[in-house]
Design a protein around this motif. Structure first.
Motif, PDB file in Angstrom:
ATOM      1  N   GLU A   1      55.109  83.460 -69.579  1.00 19.98           N
ATOM      2  CA  GLU A   1      55.645  83.028 -68.287  1.00 19.98           C
ATOM      3  C   GLU A   1      56.944  82.253 -68.493  1.00 19.98           C
ATOM      4  O   GLU A   1      57.004  81.355 -69.327  1.00 19.98           O
ATOM      5  CB  GLU A   1      54.645  82.141 -67.539  1.00 19.98           C
ATOM      6  CG  GLU A   1      53.376  82.866 -67.111  1.00 19.98           C
ATOM      7  CD  GLU A   1      52.532  82.002 -66.187  1.00 19.98           C
ATOM      8  OE1 GLU A   1      53.061  81.525 -65.159  1.00 19.98           O
ATOM      9  OE2 GLU A   1      51.350  81.806 -66.487  1.00 19.98           O
ATOM     10  N   PHE A   2      57.954  82.623 -67.746  1.00 12.95           N
ATOM     11  CA  PHE A   2      59.237  81.921 -67.839  1.00 12.95           C
ATOM     12  C   PHE A   2      60.060  82.191 -66.584  1.00 12.95           C
ATOM     13  O   PHE A   2      59.819  83.159 -65.860  1.00 12.95           O
ATOM     14  CB  PHE A   2      60.023  82.362 -69.082  1.00 12.95           C
ATOM     15  CG  PHE A   2      60.088  83.859 -69.280  1.00 12.95           C
ATOM     16  CD1 PHE A   2      61.055  84.621 -68.636  1.00 12.95           C
ATOM     17  CD2 PHE A   2      59.183  84.499 -70.115  1.00 12.95           C
ATOM     18  CE1 PHE A   2      61.112  85.997 -68.816  1.00 12.95           C
ATOM     19  CE2 PHE A   2      59.227  85.879 -70.299  1.00 12.95           C
ATOM     20  CZ  PHE A   2      60.198  86.628 -69.654  1.00 12.95           C
ATOM     21  N   ASN A   3      61.013  81.294 -66.344  1.00  9.67           N
ATOM     22  CA  ASN A   3      61.971  81.484 -65.260  1.00  9.67           C
ATOM     23  C   ASN A   3      63.206  82.171 -65.820  1.00  9.67           C
ATOM     24  O   ASN A   3      63.857  81.641 -66.725  1.00  9.67           O
ATOM     25  CB  ASN A   3      62.356  80.139 -64.631  1.00  9.67           C
ATOM     26  CG  ASN A   3      61.245  79.570 -63.781  1.00  9.67           C
ATOM     27  OD1 ASN A   3      60.578  80.296 -63.050  1.00  9.67           O
ATOM     28  ND2 ASN A   3      61.031  78.266 -63.870  1.00  9.67           N
ATOM     29  N   LEU A   4      63.497  83.345 -65.319  1.00 13.38           N
ATOM     30  CA  LEU A   4      64.654  84.107 -65.764  1.00 13.38           C
ATOM     31  C   LEU A   4      65.823  83.756 -64.851  1.00 13.38           C
ATOM     32  O   LEU A   4      65.862  84.181 -63.692  1.00 13.38           O
ATOM     33  CB  LEU A   4      64.355  85.605 -65.718  1.00 13.38           C
ATOM     34  CG  LEU A   4      65.415  86.539 -66.275  1.00 13.38           C
ATOM     35  CD1 LEU A   4      65.713  86.214 -67.740  1.00 13.38           C
ATOM     36  CD2 LEU A   4      64.967  87.983 -66.141  1.00 13.38           C
ATOM     37  N   ARG A   5      66.749  82.945 -65.360  1.00 16.24           N
ATOM     38  CA  ARG A   5      67.827  82.436 -64.523  1.00 16.24           C
ATOM     39  C   ARG A   5      68.871  83.475 -64.179  1.00 16.24           C
ATOM     40  O   ARG A   5      69.655  83.302 -63.247  1.00 16.24           O
ATOM     41  CB  ARG A   5      68.490  81.244 -65.223  1.00 16.24           C
ATOM     42  CG  ARG A   5      67.544  80.075 -65.476  1.00 16.24           C
ATOM     43  CD  ARG A   5      66.969  79.529 -64.176  1.00 16.24           C
ATOM     44  NE  ARG A   5      66.082  78.392 -64.399  1.00 16.24           N
ATOM     45  CZ  ARG A   5      65.459  77.731 -63.429  1.00 16.24           C
ATOM     46  NH1 ARG A   5      65.638  78.111 -62.166  1.00 16.24           N
ATOM     47  NH2 ARG A   5      64.677  76.709 -63.709  1.00 16.24           N
TER      48      ARG A   5
ATOM     49  N   CYS B   1      85.778  85.769 -74.326  1.00 15.70           N
ATOM     50  CA  CYS B   1      84.930  85.895 -73.148  1.00 15.70           C
ATOM     51  C   CYS B   1      84.825  84.547 -72.453  1.00 15.70           C
ATOM     52  O   CYS B   1      85.344  83.543 -72.938  1.00 15.70           O
ATOM     53  CB  CYS B   1      83.545  86.430 -73.533  1.00 15.70           C
ATOM     54  SG  CYS B   1      82.613  85.322 -74.608  1.00 15.70           S
ATOM     55  N   SER B   2      84.164  84.546 -71.307  1.00 16.33           N
ATOM     56  CA  SER B   2      83.901  83.317 -70.572  1.00 16.33           C
ATOM     57  C   SER B   2      82.433  82.956 -70.736  1.00 16.33           C
ATOM     58  O   SER B   2      81.581  83.833 -70.925  1.00 16.33           O
ATOM     59  CB  SER B   2      84.208  83.501 -69.080  1.00 16.33           C
ATOM     60  OG  SER B   2      85.545  83.898 -68.873  1.00 16.33           O
ATOM     61  N   ALA B   3      82.123  81.660 -70.683  1.00 19.67           N
ATOM     62  CA  ALA B   3      80.747  81.180 -70.739  1.00 19.67           C
ATOM     63  C   ALA B   3      80.459  80.413 -69.452  1.00 19.67           C
ATOM     64  O   ALA B   3      81.161  79.440 -69.151  1.00 19.67           O
ATOM     65  CB  ALA B   3      80.527  80.284 -71.954  1.00 19.67           C
ATOM     66  N   VAL B   4      79.454  80.866 -68.706  1.00 21.51           N
ATOM     67  CA  VAL B   4      79.170  80.321 -67.384  1.00 21.51           C
ATOM     68  C   VAL B   4      77.716  79.876 -67.333  1.00 21.51           C
ATOM     69  O   VAL B   4      76.814  80.587 -67.810  1.00 21.51           O
ATOM     70  CB  VAL B   4      79.439  81.376 -66.288  1.00 21.51           C
ATOM     71  CG1 VAL B   4      79.141  80.809 -64.902  1.00 21.51           C
ATOM     72  CG2 VAL B   4      80.880  81.888 -66.367  1.00 21.51           C
ATOM     73  N   ALA B   5      77.474  78.708 -66.743  1.00 24.70           N
ATOM     74  CA  ALA B   5      76.122  78.163 -66.663  1.00 24.70           C
ATOM     75  C   ALA B   5      75.300  78.923 -65.631  1.00 24.70           C
ATOM     76  O   ALA B   5      75.727  79.099 -64.483  1.00 24.70           O
ATOM     77  CB  ALA B   5      76.172  76.680 -66.303  1.00 24.70           C
ATOM     78  N   LEU B   6      74.114  79.369 -66.028  1.00 25.75           N
ATOM     79  CA  LEU B   6      73.185  80.027 -65.112  1.00 25.75           C
ATOM     80  C   LEU B   6      72.356  79.011 -64.327  1.00 25.75           C
ATOM     81  O   LEU B   6      71.746  79.350 -63.319  1.00 25.75           O
ATOM     82  CB  LEU B   6      72.248  80.953 -65.891  1.00 25.75           C
ATOM     83  CG  LEU B   6      72.902  82.185 -66.512  1.00 25.75           C
ATOM     84  CD1 LEU B   6      71.944  82.855 -67.487  1.00 25.75           C
ATOM     85  CD2 LEU B   6      73.324  83.168 -65.422  1.00 25.75           C
ATOM     86  N   GLU B   7      72.332  77.786 -64.806  1.00 20.91           N
ATOM     87  CA  GLU B   7      71.631  76.679 -64.169  1.00 20.91           C
ATOM     88  C   GLU B   7      72.308  75.403 -64.654  1.00 20.91           C
ATOM     89  O   GLU B   7      73.162  75.442 -65.541  1.00 20.91           O
ATOM     90  CB  GLU B   7      70.155  76.685 -64.566  1.00 20.91           C
ATOM     91  CG  GLU B   7      69.941  76.618 -66.078  1.00 20.91           C
ATOM     92  CD  GLU B   7      68.505  76.820 -66.494  1.00 20.91           C
ATOM     93  OE1 GLU B   7      67.629  76.093 -65.963  1.00 20.91           O
ATOM     94  OE2 GLU B   7      68.245  77.705 -67.334  1.00 20.91           O
ATOM     95  N   ASP B   8      71.969  74.273 -64.073  1.00 23.02           N
ATOM     96  CA  ASP B   8      72.512  73.011 -64.576  1.00 23.02           C
ATOM     97  C   ASP B   8      72.116  72.866 -66.042  1.00 23.02           C
ATOM     98  O   ASP B   8      70.922  72.896 -66.375  1.00 23.02           O
ATOM     99  CB  ASP B   8      71.969  71.838 -63.766  1.00 23.02           C
ATOM    100  CG  ASP B   8      72.521  71.812 -62.345  1.00 23.02           C
ATOM    101  OD1 ASP B   8      73.458  72.584 -62.059  1.00 23.02           O
ATOM    102  OD2 ASP B   8      72.011  71.028 -61.526  1.00 23.02           O
ATOM    103  N   SER B   9      73.094  72.722 -66.904  1.00 22.71           N
ATOM    104  CA  SER B   9      72.860  72.766 -68.351  1.00 22.71           C
ATOM    105  C   SER B   9      73.632  71.655 -69.046  1.00 22.71           C
ATOM    106  O   SER B   9      74.512  71.016 -68.452  1.00 22.71           O
ATOM    107  CB  SER B   9      73.300  74.123 -68.923  1.00 22.71           C
ATOM    108  OG  SER B   9      72.679  75.210 -68.248  1.00 22.71           O
ATOM    109  N   THR B  10      73.320  71.431 -70.315  1.00 22.36           N
ATOM    110  CA  THR B  10      74.112  70.545 -71.159  1.00 22.36           C
ATOM    111  C   THR B  10      74.400  71.260 -72.470  1.00 22.36           C
ATOM    112  O   THR B  10      73.577  72.040 -72.960  1.00 22.36           O
ATOM    113  CB  THR B  10      73.395  69.208 -71.463  1.00 22.36           C
ATOM    114  OG1 THR B  10      72.133  69.474 -72.087  1.00 22.36           O
ATOM    115  CG2 THR B  10      73.173  68.405 -70.195  1.00 22.36           C
ATOM    116  N   VAL B  11      75.577  70.991 -73.021  1.00 24.02           N
ATOM    117  CA  VAL B  11      75.960  71.569 -74.307  1.00 24.02           C
ATOM    118  C   VAL B  11      76.456  70.462 -75.224  1.00 24.02           C
ATOM    119  O   VAL B  11      77.063  69.497 -74.766  1.00 24.02           O
ATOM    120  CB  VAL B  11      77.052  72.649 -74.149  1.00 24.02           C
ATOM    121  CG1 VAL B  11      76.544  73.826 -73.339  1.00 24.02           C
ATOM    122  CG2 VAL B  11      78.315  72.070 -73.526  1.00 24.02           C
TER     123      VAL B  11
END
Length: 258
Positions: free
Chosen positions: A206-210, A127-137
């Protein structure tokens, strides 16, 4: 997660890690030193109870962090498998492509969760992995990890648990898609995200659902319109309050009863 220290890491692990980094197709830009000691997610991804002799070996293995911009792919389906990854900050989605070119969202990965296990079987990512927001791994060379697992039993156990957790999550998702109504699917998804935020010490209410509504629909096997109508219905019932990507669970028990 700490920068590698040659004086404390075993030569086998250090050599293997260097070899894996040379083989990795990831570009060098966007990388930085990763420090486990300063990472708030370390209790989720690191094995517990490492001795003073074992910890430096792990720190030498997890040697760099890479920034992934919103919408950027960390890896794509068919890419050669070299590394496992741990989401350090932000969030990612996994996507699989159908033969006709359609894509389906298959997973949501939050900070502290693993990515890349899909590549172990065939030495290529399924599969592919795509960032939903600016992220770090954090980048974990798999060849070096195998060496470390032979030296430290708790590392092997942690890897097996990560694989087991992914199997359980995928089985649960099959049940969601196969037997739940639209309302039940959306409720189960919101409760799952709520619980995972609580595990990280964040607010469960409460959370932001990206994920976009379209991504949610793809993940839950629903149309965009059905997702939007369901969320609006939940809001009218006083179960949740939504403001764009911001979700507030107003009636947790009521959501569980859906």
């Amino acid at each position: 997660m700490l920068t590698p220290t040659a004086a404390t890491a075993s030569s086998a692990v250090t050599s293997s890690a260097r070899s894996s980094r040379r083989a990795s197709p990831l570009r060098a830009s966007g990388r930085s030193a990763a420090r486990c000691s300063s990472c708030s997610m370390r209790q989720l991804c690191m094995p517990q109870g490492l001795s003073s002799d074992e910890l430096p070996k792990l720190e030498a293995l997890i040697c760099t962090a890479r920034s992934v911009q919103r919408g950027e792919a960390l890896y794509r389906s068919g890419d050669r498998f070299d590394n496992l990854y741990a989401v350090r900050s932000g969030s990612m989605k996994t996507v699989m492509a159908h033969r006709d070119g359609r894509e389906q969202v298959t997973g949501l990965r939050l900070a502290g969760e693993a990515l890349g296990l899909d590549g172990i079987s065939e030495d290529a990512h399924a599969c592919s992995a795509v960032a939903l927001e600016d992220s770090t791994v954090c980048i974990i060379p798999y060849t070096a990890l195998q060496t470390l697992c032979r030296e430290i039993s708790s590392m092997q156990e942690r890897l097996h648990k990560l694989m087991g957790e992914q199997i359980i999550r995928e089985a649960a998702q099959m049940m969601v898609l196969g037997s739940l109504s639209a309302d039940e699917r959306v409720a189960a998804f919101l409760l799952d995200v709520s619980e995972r935020h609580a595990q990280r010490g964040y607010s469960s209410a409460e959370f932001n659902l990206r994920m976009t509504r379209e991504d949610m629909g793809s993940y839950l096997g629903m149309t965009l319109e059905t997702v939007s109508r369901t969320l609006s219905r939940f809001q009218k019932r006083g179960l949740i309050d939504t403001q764009g990507k911001h979700i507030r669970i107003v009636d947790l028990e009521g959501l569980r009863q859906v």
